[in-house]
Design a protein around this motif. Structure first.
Motif, PDB file in Angstrom:
ATOM      1  N   ALA A   1     -12.515 -12.040   7.786  1.00 21.10           N
ATOM      2  CA  ALA A   1     -12.664 -13.095   8.900  1.00 21.10           C
ATOM      3  C   ALA A   1     -12.864 -12.456  10.308  1.00 21.10           C
ATOM      4  CB  ALA A   1     -11.621 -14.110   8.821  1.00 21.10           C
ATOM      5  N   GLY A   2     -12.141 -11.076  10.575  1.00 21.77           N
ATOM      6  CA  GLY A   2     -12.349 -10.546  11.561  1.00 21.77           C
ATOM      7  C   GLY A   2     -11.183 -10.984  12.512  1.00 21.77           C
ATOM      8  N   THR A   3     -10.293 -11.475  12.159  1.00 22.61           N
ATOM      9  CA  THR A   3      -9.110 -11.998  13.034  1.00 22.61           C
ATOM     10  C   THR A   3      -8.056 -11.023  12.983  1.00 22.61           C
ATOM     11  OG1 THR A   3      -9.503 -14.319  12.115  1.00 22.61           O
ATOM     12  CG2 THR A   3      -7.522 -13.915  13.375  1.00 22.61           C
ATOM     13  N   PRO A   4      -7.578 -10.306  14.065  1.00 15.65           N
ATOM     14  CA  PRO A   4      -6.533  -9.391  14.005  1.00 15.65           C
ATOM     15  C   PRO A   4      -5.315  -9.944  13.654  1.00 15.65           C
ATOM     16  CG  PRO A   4      -7.037 -10.117  16.359  1.00 15.65           C
ATOM     17  CD  PRO A   4      -8.003 -10.738  15.430  1.00 15.65           C
ATOM     18  N   SER A   5      -4.498  -8.865  12.860  1.00 21.46           N
ATOM     19  CA  SER A   5      -3.399  -9.384  12.274  1.00 21.46           C
ATOM     20  C   SER A   5      -2.167  -9.210  13.089  1.00 21.46           C
ATOM     21  CB  SER A   5      -3.184  -8.828  10.890  1.00 21.46           C
ATOM     22  OG  SER A   5      -3.369  -7.456  10.807  1.00 21.46           O
TER      23      SER A   5
ATOM     24  N   ILE B   1      -0.361 -10.292   1.207  1.00 21.16           N
ATOM     25  CA  ILE B   1      -1.386  -9.337   1.101  1.00 21.16           C
ATOM     26  C   ILE B   1      -2.948 -10.128   1.048  1.00 21.16           C
ATOM     27  CG2 ILE B   1      -2.653  -7.838  -0.484  1.00 21.16           C
ATOM     28  CD1 ILE B   1       0.131  -6.771   0.459  1.00 21.16           C
ATOM     29  N   VAL B   2      -3.029 -11.265   0.406  1.00 21.22           N
ATOM     30  CA  VAL B   2      -3.818 -12.077   0.312  1.00 21.22           C
ATOM     31  C   VAL B   2      -4.411 -12.622   1.785  1.00 21.22           C
ATOM     32  CG1 VAL B   2      -5.007 -14.299  -0.491  1.00 21.22           C
ATOM     33  CG2 VAL B   2      -3.667 -12.911  -2.259  1.00 21.22           C
TER      34      VAL B   2
ATOM     35  N   CYS C   1      -3.764  -2.327  -2.035  1.00 16.88           N
ATOM     36  CA  CYS C   1      -2.827  -3.201  -2.949  1.00 16.88           C
ATOM     37  C   CYS C   1      -3.590  -4.218  -3.666  1.00 16.88           C
ATOM     38  CB  CYS C   1      -1.717  -3.506  -2.179  1.00 16.88           C
ATOM     39  SG  CYS C   1      -0.446  -2.238  -1.980  1.00 16.88           S
ATOM     40  N   PHE C   2      -4.515  -5.021  -2.491  1.00 16.92           N
ATOM     41  CA  PHE C   2      -5.102  -6.184  -3.255  1.00 16.92           C
ATOM     42  C   PHE C   2      -6.134  -5.838  -4.041  1.00 16.92           C
ATOM     43  CE2 PHE C   2      -8.662  -9.086  -2.672  1.00 16.92           C
ATOM     44  CZ  PHE C   2      -7.886 -10.426  -3.138  1.00 16.92           C
ATOM     45  N   ARG C   3      -6.816  -4.496  -3.883  1.00 17.27           N
ATOM     46  CA  ARG C   3      -7.948  -4.138  -4.899  1.00 17.27           C
ATOM     47  C   ARG C   3      -7.195  -3.896  -6.255  1.00 17.27           C
ATOM     48  NH1 ARG C   3     -11.294   0.860  -3.486  1.00 17.27           N
ATOM     49  NH2 ARG C   3      -9.565   2.050  -4.319  1.00 17.27           N
ATOM     50  N   SER C   4      -5.806  -3.297  -6.442  1.00 17.13           N
ATOM     51  CA  SER C   4      -5.134  -3.070  -7.243  1.00 17.13           C
ATOM     52  C   SER C   4      -4.729  -4.184  -8.114  1.00 17.13           C
ATOM     53  CB  SER C   4      -4.126  -1.894  -7.438  1.00 17.13           C
ATOM     54  OG  SER C   4      -3.274  -2.354  -6.648  1.00 17.13           O
TER      55      SER C   4
ATOM     56  N   LEU D   1      -3.315  -1.836   7.228  1.00 17.85           N
ATOM     57  CA  LEU D   1      -4.580  -2.543   6.899  1.00 17.85           C
ATOM     58  C   LEU D   1      -4.957  -1.962   5.384  1.00 17.85           C
ATOM     59  CD1 LEU D   1      -6.241  -5.098   6.987  1.00 17.85           C
ATOM     60  CD2 LEU D   1      -7.681  -4.013   8.409  1.00 17.85           C
ATOM     61  N   ILE D   2      -5.290  -0.694   5.594  1.00 17.44           N
ATOM     62  CA  ILE D   2      -6.051   0.035   4.187  1.00 17.44           C
ATOM     63  C   ILE D   2      -5.193  -0.261   3.469  1.00 17.44           C
ATOM     64  CG2 ILE D   2      -6.580   2.159   3.620  1.00 17.44           C
ATOM     65  CD1 ILE D   2      -8.031   2.658   6.390  1.00 17.44           C
ATOM     66  N   GLY D   3      -3.953   0.086   3.459  1.00 14.28           N
ATOM     67  CA  GLY D   3      -2.776   0.161   2.622  1.00 14.28           C
ATOM     68  C   GLY D   3      -2.743  -1.343   1.694  1.00 14.28           C
ATOM     69  N   ARG D   4      -2.773  -2.342   2.497  1.00 13.12           N
ATOM     70  CA  ARG D   4      -2.715  -3.842   2.033  1.00 13.12           C
ATOM     71  C   ARG D   4      -4.123  -4.158   1.522  1.00 13.12           C
ATOM     72  NH1 ARG D   4       0.208  -6.523   6.911  1.00 13.12           N
ATOM     73  NH2 ARG D   4       2.340  -5.896   6.399  1.00 13.12           N
TER      74      ARG D   4
END
Length: 93
Positions: A89-93, A80-81, A70-73, A64-67
Motif C-alpha cells: 500500500a506504500g504505508t511506512p511501517s 507478517i501479513v 517469510c511471506f513468500r515462503s 522489510l525484505i526479511g518479512r
C-alpha cells in the motif's frame, strides 16, 4: 595558566578540548551538574547524522525484505501479513 595552554595549542580541535576541560573543571569546582553524554571523545570517531540516517533506512529495508521473504515462503502470521499489506500500500511501517 589557561592562556599558556591556549597559546601553545596547534589547532582548533585542541583549543576546543582545552576550553572544554577548563569549563568542566570550573563546573566541578562550583558544583554545577554537567552532562557530557552528547560530547564525542574523539571528533573523528563521531558518526555523522547523515550516515546514521542511511544506516537506519538500510536496517528497515532489510527487515522489510526479511518479512517479505517469510511471506513468500508461506508464513501467514498476522504480523507478517500486515507488514506485506502495508508495504504494497506504500504505508511506512
Amino acid at each position: 595558566m589557561l592562556v599558556t595552554y591556549l597559546e601553545a595549542s596547534r589547532d582548533l580541535c585542541e583549543m576546543d578540548s582545552i576550553l572544554f576541560g577548563a569549563a568542566l573543571a570550573v563546573c566541578r569546582i562550583i558544583g554545577a551538574k554537567v552532562s557530557t553524554a552528547g560530547r564525542a571523545t574523539g571528533h573523528s570517531s563521531a558518526i555523522p547524522a547523515w550516515r546514521r540516517r542511511i544506516e537506519e533506512r538500510i536496517a528497515k529495508a532489510r527487515a522489510l525484505i526479511g518479512r517479505l521473504i517469510c511471506f513468500r515462503s508461506g508464513n501467514n502470521r498476522p504480523r507478517i501479513v500486515r507488514t506485506v499489506r502495508m508495504a504494497f500500500a506504500g504505508t511506512p511501517s
